[in-house]
Write an enzyme that holds these catalytic residues in place. Sequence first.
Site, mmCIF file in Angstrom:
data_model
loop_
_atom_site.group_PDB
_atom_site.id
_atom_site.type_symbol
_atom_site.label_atom_id
_atom_site.label_comp_id
_atom_site.label_asym_id
_atom_site.label_seq_id
_atom_site.Cartn_x
_atom_site.Cartn_y
_atom_site.Cartn_z
ATOM 1 N N ASN A 170 0.729 -1.185 -0.003
ATOM 2 C CA ASN A 170 -0.126 0.041 -0.057
ATOM 3 C C ASN A 170 0.947 1.176 -0.071
ATOM 4 O O ASN A 170 2.114 1.319 0.011
ATOM 5 C CB ASN A 170 -0.813 0.009 1.259
ATOM 6 C CG ASN A 170 -0.321 0.024 2.460
ATOM 7 O OD1 ASN A 170 0.582 0.821 2.944
ATOM 8 N ND2 ASN A 170 -0.491 -1.234 3.051
ATOM 9 N N ASP B 165 -4.270 -6.582 4.709
ATOM 10 C CA ASP B 165 -5.629 -7.383 5.206
ATOM 11 C C ASP B 165 -5.480 -8.635 4.440
ATOM 12 O O ASP B 165 -6.015 -9.673 5.023
ATOM 13 C CB ASP B 165 -6.768 -6.625 4.709
ATOM 14 C CG ASP B 165 -6.987 -5.563 5.777
ATOM 15 O OD1 ASP B 165 -6.698 -5.496 6.869
ATOM 16 O OD2 ASP B 165 -7.426 -4.611 5.084
ATOM 17 N N LYS C 73 9.408 -16.497 -10.942
ATOM 18 C CA LYS C 73 8.880 -15.058 -11.641
ATOM 19 C C LYS C 73 7.543 -15.743 -12.414
ATOM 20 O O LYS C 73 7.760 -16.651 -13.337
ATOM 21 C CB LYS C 73 9.684 -14.148 -12.417
ATOM 22 C CG LYS C 73 8.948 -13.057 -13.114
ATOM 23 C CD LYS C 73 9.834 -12.373 -13.912
ATOM 24 C CE LYS C 73 9.130 -11.353 -14.682
ATOM 25 N NZ LYS C 73 9.820 -10.532 -15.774
ATOM 26 N N PHE D 224 -5.287 2.952 14.507
ATOM 27 C CA PHE D 224 -5.650 4.123 13.385
ATOM 28 C C PHE D 224 -6.797 3.701 12.307
ATOM 29 O O PHE D 224 -6.654 2.225 12.075
ATOM 30 C CB PHE D 224 -4.334 4.389 12.640
ATOM 31 C CG PHE D 224 -3.503 5.662 13.278
ATOM 32 C CD1 PHE D 224 -3.084 6.718 12.531
ATOM 33 C CD2 PHE D 224 -2.807 5.162 14.580
ATOM 34 C CE1 PHE D 224 -2.769 7.833 13.084
ATOM 35 C CE2 PHE D 224 -2.034 6.242 14.908
ATOM 36 C CZ PHE D 224 -1.900 7.495 14.323
ATOM 37 N N LYS E 231 -14.989 0.124 14.206
ATOM 38 C CA LYS E 231 -13.678 -0.619 14.528
ATOM 39 C C LYS E 231 -13.062 -0.531 16.045
ATOM 40 O O LYS E 231 -12.675 -1.323 16.747
ATOM 41 C CB LYS E 231 -12.635 0.041 13.808
ATOM 42 C CG LYS E 231 -11.163 -0.756 13.837
ATOM 43 C CD LYS E 231 -10.307 0.154 12.652
ATOM 44 C CE LYS E 231 -8.945 -0.573 12.915
ATOM 45 N NZ LYS E 231 -7.869 0.116 11.799
ATOM 46 N N LYS F 202 -12.958 -4.029 18.170
ATOM 47 C CA LYS F 202 -11.559 -4.486 18.613
ATOM 48 C C LYS F 202 -11.119 -4.079 19.722
ATOM 49 O O LYS F 202 -9.941 -4.187 20.272
ATOM 50 C CB LYS F 202 -10.505 -4.072 17.422
ATOM 51 C CG LYS F 202 -10.860 -4.246 16.048
ATOM 52 C CD LYS F 202 -9.549 -4.324 15.091
ATOM 53 C CE LYS F 202 -10.226 -4.801 13.719
ATOM 54 N NZ LYS F 202 -9.203 -5.015 12.756
#
Length: 400
Positions: free
Chosen positions: A209, A278, A288, A323, A337, A341
Amino acid sequence: MLHGKHILLGVSSSIALYKAASVCSALKKLGADVHVLMTENATKMMAPVIFEQLTGNRACVDTFDRNFEWKVEHISLAKMADLLLVAPATANVCAKLAHGIADDMLTTTALACTCPKLIAPAMNTRMFENPVTQENLQTLRRFGWQVIEPASGHLACGDSGAGKLPEPETLVQFVRQELEYEKDLQGLRVLVTAGPTREALDPVRYLSNRSTGKMGYAVARAAAARGAQVTLISGPVDLAPPPFLTTVPVVTAEEMYQEVTSRFPQTDIVIKAAAVADYRPAEVAGDKIKKGDGEMSIPLMRTRDILGFLGEHRRPDQTLCGFSMETRDMLENSRRKLEKKHLDLIAANNVKVPGAGFAVDTNVLTLITRDREEELPLLSKDEAAHRLLDAVIALRRQAE
């Protein structure tokens, strides 16, 4: 920065004393009131007037100098000081300070100081490595001095090895670490995660990301500056490991899971700023993957939920902060969230808001707890990190 702080800078006769002038200048620019104490031999290598022009204060050399307003000057300076830094410190000065010898202005004032004391040895490698010098430095540590380890490299005497005075920027960092912030996290162990993870597809490609780690690194620096014992677990980033804390590099989500969960039982505060993948490829090709004529699909499987695990296995005295980076429905998704959690606090931001995205030095956070929301303005990530820590400390005080 250091406005209102009174700093004593002790300068002895190492050839590296020219760096002390840069230290003086930098501390003055940060707002500190700097007073220089020079040994007699140091004045033969650099004129006191240089330090006087840099600091606006008289450089002190002679304990019995009568050309000043009447007072016991070494005592008055010691009482005023917020910090004493001896840089450079010769082997001779290290030996005197270790054994309480007070035969000049520098050593007499140092003996009277009750403020934090830092010393930066600078000398020939063989002098530094001599068992006598090492024992003297160990004695100083035992008496509460913080010894700034010398750098290694080519020395003025022609030898190579340990003994170089660190660069002025490093010395100033040590001063700022000691004085810049109240140590309201002293004695607490803080774990921070930062950066992305990378999930291999084959030996060439990976899924990741856009996280750069800047926010997490800012939180880690801020916690260390406020006295915490900080461990930073970092995915792959282009940032230098911050000083005054422990950095643990990882690559994959599984590696981050292992490092975080193994340290969690010994941690007081966890702040998870990392952007952990995730999903990861269900299979990693050994070679490859070659381009074909048709379309390609990549089967994915879930990675382990680090924050979920921490929430389920936390102790009542631990503080857990996550976060939440969203592109829509930020408050609703973040509060969901928080509850799911079992978090104490979540720092939410919307990457579509100007100044709150990836790879920038600012952020726009909303701090969400079970009973309130606080929307912060656009701040530098360093400022936002301190505001986040303020909220963490407030939660811990409420729970006491």
